[in-house]
Design an enzyme around this catalytic site. Structure first.
Site, PDB file in Angstrom:
ATOM      1  N   VAL A  87       4.904  -8.602  12.299  1.00 20.75           N
ATOM      2  CA  VAL A  87       4.276  -7.633  13.203  1.00 20.75           C
ATOM      3  C   VAL A  87       3.352  -6.771  12.363  1.00 20.75           C
ATOM      4  CG1 VAL A  87       4.635  -5.752  14.838  1.00 20.75           C
ATOM      5  CG2 VAL A  87       6.305  -7.624  14.702  1.00 20.75           C
ATOM      6  N   GLU A 132       9.274   1.222   7.509  1.00 22.78           N
ATOM      7  CA  GLU A 132      10.028   0.627   8.613  1.00 22.78           C
ATOM      8  C   GLU A 132       9.889  -0.889   8.669  1.00 22.78           C
ATOM      9  OE1 GLU A 132       5.954   0.590  10.100  1.00 22.78           O
ATOM     10  OE2 GLU A 132       7.110   2.080   8.997  1.00 22.78           O
ATOM     11  N   LYS A 133       8.884  -1.421   7.985  1.00 24.42           N
ATOM     12  CA  LYS A 133       8.704  -2.875   7.965  1.00 24.42           C
ATOM     13  C   LYS A 133       9.929  -3.573   7.376  1.00 24.42           C
ATOM     14  CE  LYS A 133       3.783  -2.009   7.293  1.00 24.42           C
ATOM     15  NZ  LYS A 133       3.991  -0.552   7.344  1.00 24.42           N
ATOM     16  N   TYR A 175       7.177   3.024  -1.936  1.00 29.74           N
ATOM     17  CA  TYR A 175       6.593   2.893  -0.604  1.00 29.74           C
ATOM     18  C   TYR A 175       7.229   1.701   0.102  1.00 29.74           C
ATOM     19  CZ  TYR A 175       3.110   2.789   3.125  1.00 29.74           C
ATOM     20  OH  TYR A 175       2.486   2.810   4.347  1.00 29.74           O
ATOM     21  N   SER A 232      -0.003  -3.953  12.564  1.00 30.99           N
ATOM     22  CA  SER A 232      -0.854  -3.122  13.413  1.00 30.99           C
ATOM     23  C   SER A 232      -2.202  -2.817  12.769  1.00 30.99           C
ATOM     24  CB  SER A 232      -0.135  -1.810  13.749  1.00 30.99           C
ATOM     25  OG  SER A 232       0.219  -1.115  12.555  1.00 30.99           O
ATOM     26  N   ARG A 274      -1.746  -7.810   1.322  1.00 36.79           N
ATOM     27  CA  ARG A 274      -0.877  -8.502   2.285  1.00 36.79           C
ATOM     28  C   ARG A 274      -1.681  -9.461   3.176  1.00 36.79           C
ATOM     29  NH1 ARG A 274       1.045  -4.013   6.771  1.00 36.79           N
ATOM     30  NH2 ARG A 274      -1.002  -3.415   7.570  1.00 36.79           N
ATOM     31  N   ASN A 293       1.277  -2.279   3.525  1.00 35.50           N
ATOM     32  CA  ASN A 293      -0.187  -2.242   3.456  1.00 35.50           C
ATOM     33  C   ASN A 293      -0.693  -1.729   2.118  1.00 35.50           C
ATOM     34  OD1 ASN A 293       0.027   0.581   3.532  1.00 35.50           O
ATOM     35  ND2 ASN A 293      -0.292   0.672   5.741  1.00 35.50           N
ATOM     36  N   TYR A 304      12.660   5.812   5.435  1.00 37.77           N
ATOM     37  CA  TYR A 304      12.732   5.142   6.734  1.00 37.77           C
ATOM     38  C   TYR A 304      14.107   4.534   6.989  1.00 37.77           C
ATOM     39  CZ  TYR A 304       7.635   5.505   7.079  1.00 37.77           C
ATOM     40  OH  TYR A 304       6.352   5.979   7.167  1.00 37.77           O
ATOM     41  N   GLU A 326       1.896   8.487   3.865  1.00 39.17           N
ATOM     42  CA  GLU A 326       0.918   7.429   3.646  1.00 39.17           C
ATOM     43  C   GLU A 326       0.675   7.193   2.153  1.00 39.17           C
ATOM     44  OE1 GLU A 326       0.042   5.634   5.981  1.00 39.17           O
ATOM     45  OE2 GLU A 326       0.215   6.801   7.819  1.00 39.17           O
TER      46      GLU A 326
END
Length: 373
Positions: free
Chosen positions: A202, A264-265, A261, A204, A212, A255, A178, A147
């Site tokens: 997408v 998977e995005k 950083y 979450s 963003r 994020n 990732y 994170e």
């Protein structure tokens, strides 16, 4: 009568002794030698058994003595399953070809574990959730974190406790990613899947005011974006690939803006579905350390969200320009990470190779104060 009998017996014994004296002494010596040899053998056996018992005892204590001279096996304790997500612990050799690694989640093996990997998000609210018993002198602690600073807390818990870092930062002791781009030996044909839709996203975690979210709120004024996730259109894992592959562009918005950083995005959500990524996160220069510069569109390339939207409309109408974002695939392919099993097995491999001892005085200072990009 008694005295005569006694005298007679005595004389008889003397006569027998004189007659057989030359045999009695050798027999006595032979019996003495056998007795001595038997006692010596017994003592030696007991001594050897004690030694063997001590070897077994030591082996069970520190798992470092192998009597058959095979490769030393490292015992890696998964202190807590990350986010409670269980994963196979026996795949290091069979799946990843990494031998000599035993992953375990059994905390009763703490005293014999060579290393303990501790996932920060699962211990960051209470220092008491860290191991509380003294560690063996050879044991190393690994700080595992995926994170960015926006999310993690209480890094001061970690002062002078950890020996290695395991994060998405490329300068970590154990670098986890990732995904990655790999070169292919021979040029390959590239067929772009049919695209019938324009822009997908997408998301979450919705943090109001996050970069963003602010950028999206501006971008949607000029171009339609299909948003999936919590409080938006539902999209199951099973339907993810077949849904997103229909889109020409995917908003790979991180994020947090932080060194290396890239999650998977980008890798699975966008490159993995053959959608051109529109990235928001670390700098373009930082992205280009990991993927070709002509494989993505960066929001920083445009003075405003309005101009980015205008550019996407142009590409939608120009197939030749759009296809250029896939030219790199002729010579490279995307390798998406397997996640937890691969990361933990990689940690074991690094621990086997990196034997030098170190202590990190302040993980907080390293993670927050050395993040230039």
């Amino acid at each position: 009568m008694f005295s005569l009998s006694f005298y007679s017996v005595t004389m008889m014994l003397r006569q027998i002794a004189q007659k057989y004296v030359k045999w009695i002494l050798p027999i006595f010596l032979f019996i003495s030698i056998l007795s001595f040899a038997w006692r010596r053998s017994l003592v030696t056996t007991v001594f050897l058994n004690c030694q063997e018992t001590e070897v077994v005892k030591n082996t069970s204590l520190d798992t470092k003595i192998l009597t058959d001279n095979k490769e030393t096996e490292l015992v890696i304790l998964v202190w807590v399953y990350p986010y409670g997500e269980r994963f196979p612990l026996d795949s290091c050799e069979t799946v990843y070809g990494i031998s000599g690694c035993k992953l375990t989640a059994d905390r009763q093996l703490y005293n014999v574990a060579d290393a303990v990997i501790i996932h920060h998000a699962d211990i960051m609210y209470n220092k008491e959730t860290l191991p509380q018993t003294p560690r063996p002198h050879y044991q190393r602690w690994v700080w595992f974190n995926l994170e960015p600073p926006l999310i993690i807390q209480n890094l001061h818990f970690l002062d002078n406790l950890f020996n290695l870092t395991m994060t998405f930062r490329q300068d970590s002791d154990i670098y986890v990613t990732y995904g990655r781009i790999e070169a292919v030996k021979e040029p390959q044909n590239v067929t772009i899947p049919p695209k019938s839709k324009l822009v997908a996203w997408v998301v979450s975690k919705w943090y109001p005011g996050a970069p963003r979210i602010k950028y999206y709120e501006e971008l949607k004024k000029y171009i339609s974006v299909d948003v999936y996730g919590n409080e938006h259109m539902k999209l199951s894992k099973q339907d993810f690939y077949n849904t997103i592959i229909q889109y020409k562009f995917y908003l790979a918005f991180e994020n947090s803006i932080y060194k290396d950083y890239i999650t998977e995005k980008l890798w699975s959500n966008s490159l993995g579905t053959w959608s051109v990524p529109v990235v928001l996160g670390t700098s373009r220069k930082n992205y280009e350390r990991f993927i070709p510069g002509d494989a993505f569109i960066h929001v920083d390339d445009f003075p405003s969200a309005k101009e980015l939207a205008h550019f996407l409309f142009e590409l939608d109408k120009d197939d030749e320009r759009y296809r250029k974002y896939f030219n790199w695939r002729h010579h490279h392919h995307v390798k998406v990470s397997d996640g937890w099993p691969g990361w933990y097995c990689k940690a074991c491999r690094v621990l086997k190779e990196q034997t030098e001892y170190q202590v990190i005085p302040s993980v907080e200072k390293w993670f927050l104060g050395n993040a230039s990009f």
